[in-house]
Scaffold this active site. Structure first.
Site, PDB file in Angstrom:
ATOM      1  N   HIS A 137      33.666  -0.155   9.868  1.00  0.00           N
ATOM      2  CA  HIS A 137      34.114  -0.218  11.269  1.00  0.00           C
ATOM      3  C   HIS A 137      35.371  -1.058  11.434  1.00  0.00           C
ATOM      4  O   HIS A 137      36.049  -0.950  12.464  1.00  0.00           O
ATOM      5  CB  HIS A 137      33.023  -0.813  12.159  1.00  0.00           C
ATOM      6  CG  HIS A 137      31.778   0.008  12.233  1.00  0.00           C
ATOM      7  ND1 HIS A 137      31.750   1.304  12.698  1.00  0.00           N
ATOM      8  CD2 HIS A 137      30.515  -0.275  11.849  1.00  0.00           C
ATOM      9  CE1 HIS A 137      30.520   1.774  12.635  1.00  0.00           C
ATOM     10  NE2 HIS A 137      29.747   0.850  12.112  1.00  0.00           N
ATOM     11  N   HIS A 176      26.375   5.342  11.413  1.00  0.00           N
ATOM     12  CA  HIS A 176      27.419   5.054  12.415  1.00  0.00           C
ATOM     13  C   HIS A 176      28.743   5.657  11.945  1.00  0.00           C
ATOM     14  O   HIS A 176      28.982   5.797  10.747  1.00  0.00           O
ATOM     15  CB  HIS A 176      27.606   3.545  12.583  1.00  0.00           C
ATOM     16  CG  HIS A 176      26.396   2.833  13.088  1.00  0.00           C
ATOM     17  ND1 HIS A 176      25.444   2.286  12.234  1.00  0.00           N
ATOM     18  CD2 HIS A 176      25.964   2.573  14.352  1.00  0.00           C
ATOM     19  CE1 HIS A 176      24.496   1.715  12.953  1.00  0.00           C
ATOM     20  NE2 HIS A 176      24.767   1.884  14.241  1.00  0.00           N
ATOM     21  N   TYR A 307      19.072  -1.482   8.126  1.00  0.00           N
ATOM     22  CA  TYR A 307      18.503  -2.658   8.791  1.00  0.00           C
ATOM     23  C   TYR A 307      16.984  -2.688   8.767  1.00  0.00           C
ATOM     24  O   TYR A 307      16.383  -3.627   9.271  1.00  0.00           O
ATOM     25  CB  TYR A 307      19.049  -2.737  10.222  1.00  0.00           C
ATOM     26  CG  TYR A 307      20.550  -2.687  10.205  1.00  0.00           C
ATOM     27  CD1 TYR A 307      21.246  -1.497  10.414  1.00  0.00           C
ATOM     28  CD2 TYR A 307      21.288  -3.814   9.842  1.00  0.00           C
ATOM     29  CE1 TYR A 307      22.620  -1.444  10.307  1.00  0.00           C
ATOM     30  CE2 TYR A 307      22.669  -3.767   9.732  1.00  0.00           C
ATOM     31  CZ  TYR A 307      23.326  -2.582   9.962  1.00  0.00           C
ATOM     32  OH  TYR A 307      24.696  -2.516   9.827  1.00  0.00           O
TER      33      TYR A 307
HETATM   34  C1  LIG Z   1      27.821  -1.127   9.078  1.00  0.00           C
HETATM   35  C2  LIG Z   1      27.151  -0.495  10.290  1.00  0.00           C
HETATM   36  O1  LIG Z   1      27.689   0.799  10.498  1.00  0.00           O
HETATM   37  O2  LIG Z   1      25.779  -0.311  10.043  1.00  0.00           O
HETATM   38  N1  LIG Z   1      27.352  -1.337  11.474  1.00  0.00           N
HETATM   39  C3  LIG Z   1      26.609  -0.952  12.667  1.00  0.00           C
HETATM   40  C4  LIG Z   1      27.053  -1.743  13.880  1.00  0.00           C
HETATM   41  C5  LIG Z   1      26.163  -1.447  15.072  1.00  0.00           C
HETATM   42  C6  LIG Z   1      26.678  -2.168  16.302  1.00  0.00           C
HETATM   43  N2  LIG Z   1      25.686  -2.233  17.373  1.00  0.00           N
HETATM   44  C7  LIG Z   1      25.235  -0.973  17.933  1.00  0.00           C
HETATM   45  C8  LIG Z   1      24.509  -1.206  19.246  1.00  0.00           C
HETATM   46  C9  LIG Z   1      23.632  -0.024  19.570  1.00  0.00           C
HETATM   47  N3  LIG Z   1      22.316  -0.241  19.069  1.00  0.00           N
HETATM   48 ZN   LIG Z   2      25.650   1.816  10.210  1.00  0.00          ZN
END
Ligand SMILES: CC(O)(O)NCCCCNCCCN
Ligand SMILES: [Zn+2]
Length: 668
Positions: A137, A176, A307
């Site tokens: 990102h 994402h 996660y």
């Molecule tokens: C490396 C990655 O792609 O996993 N980063 C993900 C960032 C998520 C940000 N928050 C989202 C809020 C909605 N639940």
């Molecule tokens: Zn992600």
């Protein structure tokens, strides 16, 4: 020669965390790295890898992607007070800073560079870097989505600069959209960026219009940016495999990269609070396998998201175990892509049809966007109902532990005439003449029952099949006097003895028995240049290519877009791959086919070839033994009549074979 798999990990990257309350960032914890690394150790996979140390990315490395002002700003964070860090963080979205995160961000980027060095210098064949903070990102002058430096984008620029790599494929299977990677390369035709991501019609983070399927790249980079939006949650293994077979792989083979980088995010697996998808961890074994014959096997996987502290380590282990060459587990009940996935598949293929000859005949976008709007309204209604449902049981997702993947004691066994040398690494196989088998063969198969060398090779063949069935041998190759007879013999034996199904892939015009195709115990897919008489049945498929298998790109597209989906959906326990001298197939295409098919049937591939084809024993054995197939080079456009014939065939078969679908069924 099978080179090893690098594993890059350093516990220093666990030494930063969220120092204040922030519900969005609280899932990005150090334990993500520790549980993943510990799982690799516990399963014995870490010991089978070549441990490569991390290094700090230099300023020059980081400036390959990021601006000086951004780097200078991040350099100040180690000396900030807690308040300053919170203040500094506010200028970015969904990310947090910590006194040690700059150090860790340099290690994460440096780890990706170490991986590129190890692969490009031939020290290893492929590898995985377990890193945090993630990268995809982060943008030229901004941190975002837990990312500080764009690890994979830096690695791609580094590979081009240091090793003169001409074409880099970046596959982003994180749930994402890696907008940072897209922005970095959107006008760059030397870097093909592919990403699927939860999108929900721009309702899901980062809620960007440019994450949709119609962002195809800019100027010279048009066509080299592929976005696959998931407009619903709950995507499953079938959805992921369909997109690989009908979008990513055909384009990737046409692009013919010199290096493959994977933004390996595992928040696209079941149980993840961000993705809310339903794909099982073992799907990453197949996604990894399907990429391992590109770029001569040069594949660097760099951890991004993930996660759920249970599915993350499982997915990491599935990925690393495949990089090590172990056979992939059988894909559990693939029931075809869902309607929303088909809608996305259709939109992506039509948005890119003008850029990629393999997609030339993809169906047009639904002309009236009334259709899309109507679908969207219907979906939104449905989603509201589902949302209520999901809230209730989001946290209680459970899934079975991925099955153990035991690599048989013997990987590759060869049944060869005595005067044919056995390539090193493989095991020559001949069976003790089992009287039961011999008599059955004598009775059922041999015209003149005294044809002793036919008898010898056939009885060895049967014995080999039995050892594969018992998982004592992974795969095999047999040089036989008569390929058709050997095929029939194995199929008949398999139909009775083997509990399960046999996929017969026949390249060339060998006579193929239709035994077992009436009841589905056998699926026959035959490639040739002869117009088939009327299509026999669902389990006997003839693929007619104008120039037979001698047209590399036509054949490659038939394998990727037709044979692979069929094979995955059929899910056999044995793949019988037969070729006849008239096949016109060149070695590298043959090796690609042999390599790709090993993702099915836990790698139980049995190759049958005419005795005369001794020159093909070496290349076949190396592919069966796990070496990556040589790159096919950039594919020219397939013959239009072949692409049309394939589209017609796929369209007709998709009624029975759901993984062949590429467009949503006409909604009534
Ligand atoms: C490396 C990655 O792609 O996993 N980063 C993900 C960032 C998520 C940000 N928050 C989202 C809020 C909605 N639940
Ligand atoms: Zn992600």
């Amino acid at each position: 020669m099978k080179m090893g798999t690098a594993l890059i990990y350093d516990e220093e990257m666990t030494k930063y965390k969220l120092l204040w309350v922030d519900p969005v960032c609280k899932i990005e914890v150090p334990e993500r790295l520790t549980v993943s690394h510990e799982a690799l150790i516990k399963t014995g996979l870490a010991d089978r890898c070549i441990s490569v140390p991390v290094r700090e990315a230099t300023d020059a490395d980081i400036l390959l992607v990021h601006s000086e002002e951004y780097l200078e700003a991040v350099k100040k964070t180690p000396y900030m007070t807690l308040e300053d860090l919170q203040e500094f963080t506010l200028q970015y979205g969904d990310v947090y800073f910590h006194p040690n995160i700059y150090h860790c961000a340099k290690l994460a980027a440096g780890a990706a560079l170490q991986l590129v060095d190890s692969v490009m210098t031939g020290k290893v064949r492929n590898g995985m870097a377990l890193v945090r903070p993630p990268g995809h990102h982060s943008m030229r002058s901004a941190a975002s989505g837990f990312c500080v430096f764009n690890n994979v984008a830096i690695a791609a620029q580094y590979a081009k600069q240091q090793y003169g790599v001409k074409r880099v494929l970046i596959v982003d299977w994180d749930v994402h959209h890696g907008q940072g990677v897209q922005y970095c390369f959107e006008d760059d035709p030397s870097v093909l960026y592919f990403s699927w991501h939860r999108y929900e019609h721009q309702k899901f983070w980062p809620q960007l219009k440019e994450s949709d399927y119609n962002s195809v790249g800019k100027e010279k980079g048009a066509g080299f940016n592929i976005n696959v939006p998931w407009n619903k949650v709950g995507m499953k293994n079938s959805d992921y495999l369909s997109v690989f077979c009908h979008i990513l792989l055909p384009v990737a083979y046409e692009f013919s990269p010199d290096l493959v980088l994977v933004c390996a995010g595992f928040d696209s697996a079941i149980g993840d609070p961000e993705g809310e998808m339903c794909a099982s961890p073992d799907i990453f074994a197949h996604l990894t396998h399907l990429l391992m014959n590109l770029a001569g096997g040069k594949l660097c996987a760099v951890l991004e998201g993930g996660y759920n502290l249970t599915s993350l380590p499982q997915s990491v282990c599935q990925t690393v175990q495949t990089l090590l060459g172990d056979p992939a587990p059988r894909p559990a009940n693939l029931d075809g892509p869902c309607e929303s996935a088909l809608e996305s598949l259709h939109c992506v293929r039509s948005a890119h049809r003008q850029y990629w000859s393999c997609l030339k005949h993809a169906a047009e976008l639904p002309t009236s966007d009334v259709t899309t709007k109507r679908i969207k309204l219907a979906e939104e209604e449905e989603d509201k109902l589902k949302k209520v449902e999901e809230e209730k049981n989001a946290e209680e997702e459970v899934w079975p532990e991925p099955p153990k993947r035991v690599a048989p004691a013997v990987r590759t066994a060869l049944v060869l005439p005595n005067d044919v040398a056995c390539p090193d690494g493989c095991k020559r196989f001949s069976s003790s003449e089992d009287p039961v088998i011999v008599n059955k063969l004598r009775k059922n198969f041999l015209k003149d029952a005294d044809d002793s060398d036919a008898l010898t090779s056939l009885s060895s063949l049967i014995a080999l099949v039995e050892k594969m069935e018992r998982n004592e041998i992974c795969n095999g190759l047999a040089l036989v006097p008569d390929v058709s007879m050997a095929m029939m013999c194995v199929v008949q034996h398999a139909a009775t003895a083997l509990r399960n199904r046999v996929l017969v892939v026949c390249v060339g015009d060998a006579g193929v028995s239709s035994h077992g195709t009436e009841d589905g115990k056998t699926l026959v897919v035959q490639f040739s240049n002869r117009e088939p008489e009327e299509q026999k049945c669902k389990y006997h498929i003839s693929v007619c290519l104008k120039k037979g298998c001698s047209d590399v790109s036509g054949f490659a597209q038939a394998v990727l877009g037709l044979l692979l989906p069929l094979g995955y959906e059929y899910d056999p326990s044995l793949v019988l791959l037969a070729r006849t001298p008239d096949s016109g197939l060149c070695d590298s295409v043959w090796q690609q086919l042999t390599g790709l098919l090993q993702g099915i049937a836990q790698g139980h591939t049995l190759v049958l070839m005419q005795e005369a084809e001794t020159s093909c024993v070496g290349p076949t054995a190396s592919s069966l033994f796990g070496d990556a197939a040589p790159s096919l080079g950039k594919l020219h456009a397939p013959l239009p009549e072949d692409v049309e014939a394939l589209e017609r065939l796929r369209h007709r078969l998709q009624v029975d074979w759901k993984l062949l679908q590429t467009t949503a069924p006409e909604t009534g």
